[in-house]
Design a protein around this motif. Structure first.
Motif, mmCIF file in Angstrom:
data_model
loop_
_atom_site.group_PDB
_atom_site.id
_atom_site.type_symbol
_atom_site.label_atom_id
_atom_site.label_comp_id
_atom_site.label_asym_id
_atom_site.label_seq_id
_atom_site.Cartn_x
_atom_site.Cartn_y
_atom_site.Cartn_z
ATOM 1 N N ILE A 37 0.723 -1.297 -0.052
ATOM 2 C CA ILE A 37 -0.165 0.083 0.009
ATOM 3 C C ILE A 37 0.823 1.340 0.040
ATOM 4 N N SER A 38 2.213 1.187 0.142
ATOM 5 C CA SER A 38 2.964 2.241 0.168
ATOM 6 C C SER A 38 4.375 1.938 -0.262
ATOM 7 N N GLY A 39 5.222 2.822 -0.777
ATOM 8 C CA GLY A 39 6.385 2.758 -1.312
ATOM 9 C C GLY A 39 7.728 2.957 -0.050
ATOM 10 N N THR A 40 6.924 3.073 1.273
ATOM 11 C CA THR A 40 7.968 3.295 2.049
ATOM 12 C C THR A 40 9.123 2.200 2.350
ATOM 13 N N TYR A 41 8.541 0.975 2.376
ATOM 14 C CA TYR A 41 9.498 -0.279 2.526
ATOM 15 C C TYR A 41 10.384 -0.117 1.033
ATOM 16 N N GLN A 42 9.894 0.272 0.117
ATOM 17 C CA GLN A 42 11.004 0.152 -1.248
ATOM 18 C C GLN A 42 12.111 1.489 -0.888
ATOM 19 N N SER A 43 11.626 2.401 -0.231
ATOM 20 C CA SER A 43 12.812 3.692 0.056
ATOM 21 C C SER A 43 13.866 3.163 0.860
ATOM 22 N N ALA A 44 13.296 2.319 1.992
ATOM 23 C CA ALA A 44 14.181 1.676 2.875
ATOM 24 C C ALA A 44 15.314 0.802 1.879
ATOM 25 N N MET B 206 -7.250 -5.597 7.514
ATOM 26 C CA MET B 206 -5.947 -5.489 6.759
ATOM 27 C C MET B 206 -5.511 -6.993 7.093
ATOM 28 N N LYS B 207 -5.101 -7.662 6.084
ATOM 29 C CA LYS B 207 -4.387 -8.996 6.210
ATOM 30 C C LYS B 207 -3.380 -9.228 4.945
ATOM 31 N N ASP B 208 -2.243 -9.624 5.518
ATOM 32 C CA ASP B 208 -0.994 -10.151 4.587
ATOM 33 C C ASP B 208 -0.847 -8.647 3.649
ATOM 34 N N GLY B 209 -0.890 -7.506 4.175
ATOM 35 C CA GLY B 209 -0.451 -6.320 3.306
ATOM 36 C C GLY B 209 -1.661 -5.684 2.685
ATOM 37 N N HIS B 210 -2.898 -6.244 2.582
ATOM 38 C CA HIS B 210 -3.775 -5.596 1.694
ATOM 39 C C HIS B 210 -4.852 -4.986 2.515
ATOM 40 N N VAL B 211 -5.618 -3.917 2.162
ATOM 41 C CA VAL B 211 -6.560 -3.481 2.810
ATOM 42 C C VAL B 211 -8.005 -3.892 2.008
ATOM 43 N N ALA B 212 -9.042 -4.418 2.584
ATOM 44 C CA ALA B 212 -10.184 -4.801 1.960
ATOM 45 C C ALA B 212 -11.627 -4.502 2.646
ATOM 46 N N LEU B 213 -12.379 -4.302 2.123
ATOM 47 C CA LEU B 213 -13.831 -4.389 2.840
ATOM 48 C C LEU B 213 -14.242 -5.710 3.383
ATOM 49 N N VAL B 214 -14.598 -5.904 4.560
ATOM 50 C CA VAL B 214 -14.908 -7.133 5.078
ATOM 51 C C VAL B 214 -16.331 -7.298 5.631
ATOM 52 N N GLY B 215 -16.842 -6.023 5.677
ATOM 53 C CA GLY B 215 -18.258 -6.257 6.099
ATOM 54 C C GLY B 215 -18.862 -4.799 5.954
#
Length: 283
Positions: free
Chosen positions: A92-99, A191-200
């Motif tokens: 969901i973000s490039g923060t990890y890639q910057s690191a 949020m699970k395994d990195g993704h955001v989703a509508l769950v209900g």
């Protein structure tokens, strides 16, 4: 010495980060008039959410530059320290890639990057676990191994009060947001395994909290032997149903409560509330 680093979306208050000796690299929020603030540092949450509610256009959020991480990594190398960085989900973000870019530039084999696969309090759980393990005297290798396993057990569930922030951020169409407003539909996001989703979703906030609790149960339940955290955006009372559920239904102590900061709050909007926890019974 072992250093622990995270980014500001873990919503770790400054005083708590200092007490735990955790370095925090801030993301940024920019309003439509060009005003830019460092997440968690320059703008108190109360002021941010007031400004957010008055915005015609959703503020933009931006990841840290590789240079922001490079300085922290160079400091660790010069001191001969090991460093573990727990960071916002790369999905969901490039923060990890910057690191990653910064780590390749520093070229120091005692820097360990962990894609937390979560956000806000979900990643804070991992940071707090890293601190506990460090203080127990675990090695960097042991801590990294444990975090890589435990991150897949982290769950984040939240009730969102107003769909317009999802619409402004492009996550819903105008028609969907309008229908939600007219019908009083409140979504539950996870949020699970990195993704955001509508769950209900449910009509009205009480129904949405019930949907959240059902989702928590369906997803394996909360591990009561591990830390769990509750957060809210703008309105403290929004988290009260979750605390009541923890105390009255699960017979657990009340959770620590945190005010969610600007970067995550930009997309959730005021009035959201959620819980981060480790799922029970997961491999």
């Amino acid at each position: 010495m072992l250093r622990i680093l995270t980014d500001s979306t873990a919503d770790l208050p400054v005083a708590l980060a200092q007490r735990m000796q955790v370095e925090v690299i801030p993301l940024q929020v920019t309003f439509e008039n060009g005003d830019t603030y460092r997440d968690g540092l320059d703008l108190p949450p109360e002021e941010f959410y007031q400004r957010l509610s008055e915005c015609h256009k959703l503020p933009s959020t931006s990841q840290p530059s590789p240079e922001a991480f490079e300085k922290a990594f160079n400091d660790a190398r010069e001191a001969g320290d090991e460093l573990i960085a727990v960071l916002l989900s790369s999905k969901i973000s490039g923060t990890y890639q910057s690191a990653q870019i910064a780590a390749s530039l520093v070229d120091y084999d005692k820097i360990y990057l962990i894609d937390g696969l979560s956000a806000t309090l979900g990643n804070q759980l991992l940071v707090r676990l890293a601190v506990e393990l460090r203080d127990e005297g675990r090695t960097a290798g042991e801590i990294v191994s444990i975090l890589e396993e435990e991150k897949h057990k982290v769950r984040l569930l939240a009730v969102v009060d107003d769909l317009k922030y999802f619409r402004k951020g492009g996550r819903l169409t105008g028609a969907e947001a309008f229908a939600g407003a007219v019908l009083g539909i409140k979504p539950v996001v996870g949020m699970k395994d990195g993704h955001v989703a509508l769950v209900g979703k449910a009509r009205g906030l009480p129904g949405a909290y019930v949907a959240l609790f059902k989702q928590l149960d369906q997803d394996g339940g909360l591990d009561p032997d591990k830390r769990y955290l509750v957060g809210y955006t703008a309105h403290h009372r929004a988290m009260e149903p979750i605390q009541k559920y923890l105390i009255g239904n699960l017979h657990l102590p009340a959770a620590e409560v945190f005010h969610i900061g600007p970067v995550i709050g930009t997309h959730a909007g005021p009035g959201a509330a959620g819980i981060a926890y480790f799922a029970k019974g997961e491999d």
